[in-house]
Scaffold this motif. Structure first.
Motif, PDB file in Angstrom:
ATOM      1  N   SER A   1       0.765  -1.113  -0.011  1.00  0.00           N
ATOM      2  CA  SER A   1       0.065  -0.087  -0.148  1.00  0.00           C
ATOM      3  C   SER A   1       0.758   1.138  -0.050  1.00  0.00           C
ATOM      4  CB  SER A   1      -0.810  -0.103   1.391  1.00  0.00           C
ATOM      5  OG  SER A   1      -1.655   1.160   0.981  1.00  0.00           O
ATOM      6  N   TYR A   2       0.240   2.454  -0.614  1.00  0.00           N
ATOM      7  CA  TYR A   2       0.962   3.643  -0.817  1.00  0.00           C
ATOM      8  C   TYR A   2       0.293   4.633  -0.164  1.00  0.00           C
ATOM      9  CZ  TYR A   2      -1.465   3.091  -4.931  1.00  0.00           C
ATOM     10  OH  TYR A   2      -2.236   2.549  -5.792  1.00  0.00           O
ATOM     11  N   PHE A   3      -1.102   4.350   0.144  1.00  0.00           N
ATOM     12  CA  PHE A   3      -1.872   5.486   0.435  1.00  0.00           C
ATOM     13  C   PHE A   3      -3.254   4.751   1.396  1.00  0.00           C
ATOM     14  CE2 PHE A   3      -5.594   8.462  -0.192  1.00  0.00           C
ATOM     15  CZ  PHE A   3      -5.006   9.690   0.200  1.00  0.00           C
ATOM     16  N   SER A   4      -3.839   5.537   2.178  1.00  0.00           N
ATOM     17  CA  SER A   4      -4.922   5.169   2.875  1.00  0.00           C
ATOM     18  C   SER A   4      -6.144   6.153   2.862  1.00  0.00           C
ATOM     19  CB  SER A   4      -4.795   4.737   4.031  1.00  0.00           C
ATOM     20  OG  SER A   4      -4.142   5.934   5.177  1.00  0.00           O
ATOM     21  N   LEU A   5      -7.281   5.672   3.016  1.00  0.00           N
ATOM     22  CA  LEU A   5      -8.523   6.452   2.959  1.00  0.00           C
ATOM     23  C   LEU A   5      -9.604   5.706   4.021  1.00  0.00           C
ATOM     24  CD1 LEU A   5     -10.695   4.446   1.276  1.00  0.00           C
ATOM     25  CD2 LEU A   5      -9.419   5.335  -0.766  1.00  0.00           C
ATOM     26  N   ALA A   6     -10.886   6.560   4.289  1.00  0.00           N
ATOM     27  CA  ALA A   6     -11.876   6.170   5.039  1.00  0.00           C
ATOM     28  C   ALA A   6     -13.122   6.557   4.358  1.00  0.00           C
ATOM     29  CB  ALA A   6     -11.727   6.972   6.234  1.00  0.00           C
ATOM     30  N   THR A   7     -14.128   5.895   4.814  1.00  0.00           N
ATOM     31  CA  THR A   7     -15.598   6.258   4.292  1.00  0.00           C
ATOM     32  C   THR A   7     -16.296   7.278   4.907  1.00  0.00           C
ATOM     33  OG1 THR A   7     -15.450   3.925   3.540  1.00  0.00           O
ATOM     34  CG2 THR A   7     -17.525   5.175   3.678  1.00  0.00           C
ATOM     35  N   VAL A   8     -16.785   8.141   4.316  1.00  0.00           N
ATOM     36  CA  VAL A   8     -17.786   9.246   4.882  1.00  0.00           C
ATOM     37  C   VAL A   8     -19.188   9.444   3.979  1.00  0.00           C
ATOM     38  CG1 VAL A   8     -16.213  10.613   5.833  1.00  0.00           C
ATOM     39  CG2 VAL A   8     -16.807  11.013   3.441  1.00  0.00           C
ATOM     40  N   PRO A   9     -20.131   9.713   4.645  1.00  0.00           N
ATOM     41  CA  PRO A   9     -21.481  10.015   3.937  1.00  0.00           C
ATOM     42  C   PRO A   9     -21.591  11.379   3.428  1.00  0.00           C
ATOM     43  CG  PRO A   9     -22.067  10.045   6.284  1.00  0.00           C
ATOM     44  CD  PRO A   9     -20.371   9.960   6.073  1.00  0.00           C
ATOM     45  N   LEU A  10     -22.382  11.215   2.452  1.00  0.00           N
ATOM     46  CA  LEU A  10     -22.601  12.632   1.522  1.00  0.00           C
ATOM     47  C   LEU A  10     -24.200  12.705   1.450  1.00  0.00           C
ATOM     48  CD1 LEU A  10     -19.789  12.135   0.465  1.00  0.00           C
ATOM     49  CD2 LEU A  10     -20.272  14.261  -0.795  1.00  0.00           C
ATOM     50  N   ILE A  11     -24.620  13.984   1.688  1.00  0.00           N
ATOM     51  CA  ILE A  11     -26.072  14.211   1.615  1.00  0.00           C
ATOM     52  C   ILE A  11     -26.404  15.534   0.784  1.00  0.00           C
ATOM     53  CG2 ILE A  11     -26.577  13.047   3.539  1.00  0.00           C
ATOM     54  CD1 ILE A  11     -26.826  15.794   5.049  1.00  0.00           C
ATOM     55  N   LEU A  12     -27.447  15.924   0.595  1.00  0.00           N
ATOM     56  CA  LEU A  12     -27.907  17.242  -0.112  1.00  0.00           C
ATOM     57  C   LEU A  12     -27.702  18.182   1.260  1.00  0.00           C
ATOM     58  CD1 LEU A  12     -30.771  16.841  -2.432  1.00  0.00           C
ATOM     59  CD2 LEU A  12     -28.252  17.092  -2.964  1.00  0.00           C
TER      60      LEU A  12
END
Length: 257
Positions: free
Chosen positions: A114-125
């Motif tokens: 691996s060379y990068f990491s991310l995480a999950t977020v929610p989007l709404i209007l």
């Protein structure tokens, strides 16, 4: 006994030579082309311009540099999330751009380091800001959460929101389009893409959750049994990390890490 040992040694040497000969690395060097599978729909990692059929993004820069260091040309092969793994296993391309590391994918394909990491977020209007303030607000029967077929988020919506309705769309459609069109209340994506989406669509917002979910490393997908090719890519990644290549690229594309 000596003959048996000698035959065994010859067997292993032959097997090693065959593995070397069958490696994607040798195919790439012989053909002069590195074939890279990319979806072209993940800002800022890989974005396709339909007018020119050209690609830009973090992944595109990574693969262009890899090809340059190999001394070959790079060819970006269009794919989508549901066929990303099968493209590697069938030999349609020798490597992919960034993909979340998951046990399901690892059953069929190999991963680079691996060379990068991310995480999950929610989007709404943004107009629904008072309705959704944390993860639990989305896990309700009267809420519809969208995801794109074949992505990590497709499985996450079912895990994170067992009580909500799930709107699964197939590429080239995208989950955030369901939110913009009012067919879904929310969708989830990486924190990396979320920032870009809000910049592009100011009517959207990231839910101010207490913390992102599912921190996940990302890496390249490669043929599972091709250790020669995997070793080369891992060596290249280690060297580029030491030289600051990934750090500089992260700054260029404004990635959060």
């Amino acid at each position: 006994m000596r003959l048996a040992k000698a035959l065994l040694a010859v067997f292993f040497l032959t097997a090693a030579a065959q593995a070397q000969a069958q490696s994607a690395l040798q195919d790439i060097l012989s053909s002069g082309v590195l074939k890279v599978g990319t979806t072209g729909d993940w800002n800022p990692m890989t974005m396709k311009d339909p007018a020119t059929n050209s690609y830009t993004g973090y992944d595109i820069d990574v693969m262009t540099q890899l090809a340059q260091d190999l001394g070959v040309e790079v060819e970006f092969v269009p794919t989508d999330w549901k066929t990303l793994v099968s493209g590697v296993t069938s030999g349609k391309y020798q490597i992919t751009g960034s993909a979340s590391i998951s046990p399901a994918r690892a059953k069929a394909a190999g991963y680079s380091t691996s060379y990068f990491s991310l995480a999950t977020v929610p989007l709404i209007l943004a107009q629904n800001a008072d309705r959704f303030k944390d993860w639990d607000d989305l896990d309700k029967e009267d809420v519809t959460v969208a995801a794109t077929l074949g992505t990590t988020q497709e499985k996450q919506v079912k895990e994170f929101f067992p009580n909500a309705k799930h709107q699964i769309v197939e590429a080239p459609a995208r989950d955030f389009q369901e939110v913009l069109a009012g067919r879904a209340d929310a969708h989830i994506t990486s924190n990396v893409e979320a920032i870009k989406l809000v910049e592009k669509y100011p009517q959207m917002m990231i839910v101010p959750v207490s913390a992102p979910k599912a921190p996940t490393p990302i890496a390249m997908l490669l043929p599972q049994a091709d250790q020669v090719w995997i070793n080369y890519v891992n060596t290249w990644i280690a060297l580029q990390k030491e030289r600051g290549f990934f750090d500089e690229l992260g700054k260029k594309w404004k990635l959060l890490n």
